[in-house]
Scaffold this motif. Structure first.
Motif, short mmCIF file in Angstrom:
data_model
loop_
_atom_site.label_atom_id
_atom_site.label_comp_id
_atom_site.label_asym_id
_atom_site.label_seq_id
_atom_site.Cartn_x
_atom_site.Cartn_y
_atom_site.Cartn_z
N GLU A 8 31.42 14.99 3.10
CA GLU A 8 30.03 14.52 3.08
C GLU A 8 29.24 15.33 2.05
O GLU A 8 29.54 16.50 1.82
N TRP A 10 25.18 16.35 0.54
CA TRP A 10 23.75 16.37 0.82
C TRP A 10 23.04 16.39 -0.52
O TRP A 10 23.14 17.39 -1.24
N PRO A 70 21.81 4.99 2.52
CA PRO A 70 21.57 5.44 3.89
C PRO A 70 22.90 5.39 4.66
O PRO A 70 23.75 4.56 4.34
N LEU A 71 23.06 6.27 5.63
CA LEU A 71 24.27 6.25 6.44
C LEU A 71 24.27 4.99 7.31
O LEU A 71 23.41 4.80 8.15
N LEU A 198 18.23 25.06 7.66
CA LEU A 198 18.61 24.20 8.78
C LEU A 198 19.31 25.01 9.86
O LEU A 198 20.20 25.81 9.57
N ARG B 158 15.77 8.04 14.05
CA ARG B 158 17.00 8.81 14.24
C ARG B 158 16.88 10.15 13.54
O ARG B 158 16.17 10.29 12.53
N GLY B 162 17.85 17.95 8.73
CA GLY B 162 16.60 18.42 8.16
C GLY B 162 15.45 17.44 8.25
O GLY B 162 14.50 17.54 7.49
N GLU B 165 14.40 9.77 10.28
CA GLU B 165 14.29 8.51 9.57
C GLU B 165 13.89 7.43 10.55
O GLU B 165 14.37 7.44 11.68
#
Ligand SMILES: Cc1cc2nc3c(=O)[nH]c(=O)nc-3n(C[C@H](O)[C@H](O)[C@H](O)COP(=O)(O)OP(=O)(O)OC[C@H]3O[C@@H](n4cnc5c(N)ncnc54)[C@H](O)[C@@H]3O)c2cc1C
Ligand SMILES: Nc1ncnc2c1ncn2[C@@H]1O[C@H](COP(=O)(O)O)[C@@H](O)[C@H]1O
Lengths: 323, 249
Positions: A8, A10, A70-71, A198, B158, B162, B165
């Motif tokens: 994945e 970011w 978008p996922l 995070l 959701r 960080g 959405e």
């Protein structure tokens, strides 16, 4: 034959987590005598894809499509399944995070492949293929046998150390045919708290509980976090009270994290709290009550008033930082 | 619009878990069974939506995959306010079997929103919701912290790394809920408990989907080393130990 990891990204970059997966995948590939392939979805520069080679990835299958920004768990699943078939994957490894949790179970059904989720170490054996995972919110570990030809694993963050194994990876661009009807998730609005460390990425987490008494008392925790490049967290009552934002709440009903170091300050150590933090490598407890259960989970403890102890810790950290 | 809430039946979170048969089976003696905390929250949210006439939510049902011994937990969901319940009669061995069984319930009914929790507090799978969606070939949205119905349309918030959405998906869809979906779980009132007695629990036969995995053994967590105490007057020493002994800062 191959072992596949889902790498994945970011905003086009990989994280330590991605390299943990690569290191883990390389080891599993070695156990099975096969090679390691990474799948990347999204816009990632070739130089970044090559970084995966540092941890043993021999081939990167990279794909990008505007519709995949978008996922969308269904579309991602179908894409990873295609790559898995093409590469004859025997084991598919993903992170046990938001993305992994939404893709891996779908992939399990699509490929009829057994899934071990939240795995915390290397497979205990490969014939039969048995993995270890946390169950009962950290009160036990289970040995789960994955009984199908293809196996899927989601790996707990911070449960496998990075192992450098430099190779020059082959990069293959994989093009997908998609039309808008294949992607059902539409994003209307995004809110990001930019620039904040995070909670799920942090190596060090400083967490406060009801023993901190009020929101105004958080200053030394914030200062300590800043000095140690740590993220801040809290117990549930603290976020319920609104002393800290909800996304900081750790525990069974909040975030589940596994940093190297977790400071529990003014936190009693209820089982539901520990469920979210018990996988931390080290726990430090600061509590005025010597009999607080948090001391049973901690390796280092200070019995005292947090308001008096915290400034001393801040001073001590400043001192080592200037050395 | 109809909502189906999938509930799992788990040991109360304060239960001391023990195993029997040479660490191969959970010792169920003395366990207090409850609705999985996440599922209690998604049921609460479903009922809130139903209470608001503008959402058009008409029916809230619950579904559970498990043996008859789980019925007290199902009755509790009915007492909290669900209109009807389904129980697939089987002892599932893994999440794949649970999801396959739930898929039968969904196919036989008319549901627009199917809700699952982010994980069961027993086996910590985080699997069933997304598996169910794939069995049904439906869209799924994970880590939902808010669910609204406005003007007949779903608005879903959701969590992402960080931030958050707001997304939309066509229904029917499977929503996998987490913190934020409801504030406090709704509790059963006396009237609800009385009414629950006459609400229907439809028993569904188990489909023949085999399990893909099996739990072969359990182990308690490694005991941690005893806590090393540092004198509060000399708190700075902690930092020195973290740096030189634990080597974590
Ligand atoms: C289904 C369910 C799920 C839950 N999920 C979660 C969860 O995800 N996360 C979570 O955190 N909780 C969760 N809880 C709540 C949990 O049971 C505890 O109530 C909660 O963790 C307690 O928070 P706390 O330790 O901050 O507060 P308290 O238990 O009130 O503890 C405060 C501590 O601070 C100490 N203290 C007081 N003054 C000082 C001082 N001056 N200096 C130092 N120490 C001081 C006290 O000795 C005490 O130990 C859940 C509960 C249920 C029923
Ligand atoms: N036996 C079950 N019956 C009905 N729903 C279940 C069952 N097990 C799990 N679920 C649902 O799936 C969610 C996630 O569970 P799991 O994948 O087991 O962690 C739960 O919060 C429930 O919504």
């Amino acid at each position: 034959m191959s072992v596949i990891i889902y790498a994945e990204n970011w905003d086009g970059k990989f994280k330590k987590l991605t390299f943990e997966l690569a290191s883990y995948g390389a080891k599993v590939a070695e156990m099975l005598g096969t090679s390691l392939v990474a799948v990347s979805i999204g816009k990632v520069e070739e130089s970044e894809l090559k970084e995966l080679g540092k941890y043993g990835v021999q081939k990167v299958v990279a794909t990008d499509h505007e519709l995949l920004r978008p996922l969308d768990s269904k579309a991602y699943t179908s894409l990873i399944a295609q790559v898995a078939q093409k590469e004859d994957a025997k084991v598919i490894v993903m992170a046990s995070n938001n993305a992994g949790k939404s893709i891996a179970p779908r992939l399990s059904v699509k490929m009829k492949a057994a899934l071990g989720s939240g795995v915390n170490k290397l497979p205990l054996s490969t014939e039969p293929f048995v993995v270890s995972k946390k169950v009962f919110s950290g009160n036990a570990f289970a040995h789960l046998s994955l009984n199908t030809e293809v196996k899927i694993i989601t790996l707990m963050q911070n449960s496998f150390d990075l192992v450098a194994k430099p190779v020059e990876p082959e990069i293959e661009q994989f093009s997908v045919k998609l039309d808008a009807a294949d992607v059902k998730t539409q994003v209307k609005e995004v809110q990001k708290h930019d620039g904040k460390m995070l909670l799920t990425d942090a190596e060090i987490v400083i967490s406060g509980g009801r023993g901190m008494k009020s929101a105004e008392n958080w200053q030394p925790i914030l200062e300590l976090a800043e000095l140690l490049n740590a993220a801040t967290a809290c117990s549930r009552p603290v976020s319920d009270e609104g002393w800290r934002p909800h996304e900081e709440h750790t525990g069974q009903t909040g975030k589940i994290i596994a940093p190297n170091l977790y400071f529990a300050i003014g936190i009693s150590g209820a089982t539901q709290h520990l469920a979210g933090v018990s996988s931390s490598k080290y726990i430090v407890a600061i509590n005025s009550d010597k009999s607080a259960p948090i001391f049973e989970a901690a390796q280092y403890g200070i019995v005292g008033d947090a308001m008096k102890v915290l400034p001393k810790l801040v001073e001590a950290v400043k001192e080592i930082k200037t050395k | 619009m109809n909502i189906l809430v999938c509930i799992s039946n788990v040991p109360d979170t304060t239960t001391k878990v023990k195993f029997t048969d040479n660490h191969t089976r959970l010792d169920t003696a003395g366990i207090q069974w409850v609705i999985n905390p996440w599922d209690e929250l998604s049921l609460t949210r479903a009922l809130e939506l139903k209470d608001d006439a503008s959402t058009g939510v008409k029916q809230v049902s619950v579904a559970h995959v498990g043996p008859a011994s789980a019925e007290p937990t199902i009755r509790k969901a009915l007492a909290i306010g669900a209109d009807s319940a389904y129980r697939v009669n089987m002892e599932p061995a893994d999440s794949y079997q649970v999801a396959a069984a739930l898929a039968e319930v969904v196919k036989a009914g008319q549901f627009d929103i199917i809700l699952c929790g982010i994980e069961s507090s027993d086996y910590n799978g985080s699997n069933v919701g997304s598996m169910l969606a794939e069995f049904l070939d439906l869209p799924s949205v994970s880590a939902i912290s808010n669910l609204k119905v406005e003007g007949g349309h779903l608005s879903i918030t959701r969590e992402i790394d960080g931030g958050k959405e707001v997304v939309t998906v066509p229904s029917p869809f499977v929503g996998i809920v987490q913190k934020g979906i409801a504030k406090e779980p709704r509790i059963a009132a006396m009237r609800g408990i009385m009414m629950a007695r006459s609400k229907p629990i439809t028993v569904v036969e188990a489909p023949d989907a085999e399990a893909l995995s099996s739990f072969v053994a359990y182990e308690p967590p490694q005991p941690r080393a005893a806590c090393k105490f540092i004198d509060p007057d000399n708190a700075g020493q902690l930092i020195e130990l973290l740096q030189n002994e634990a080597k974590v800062i």
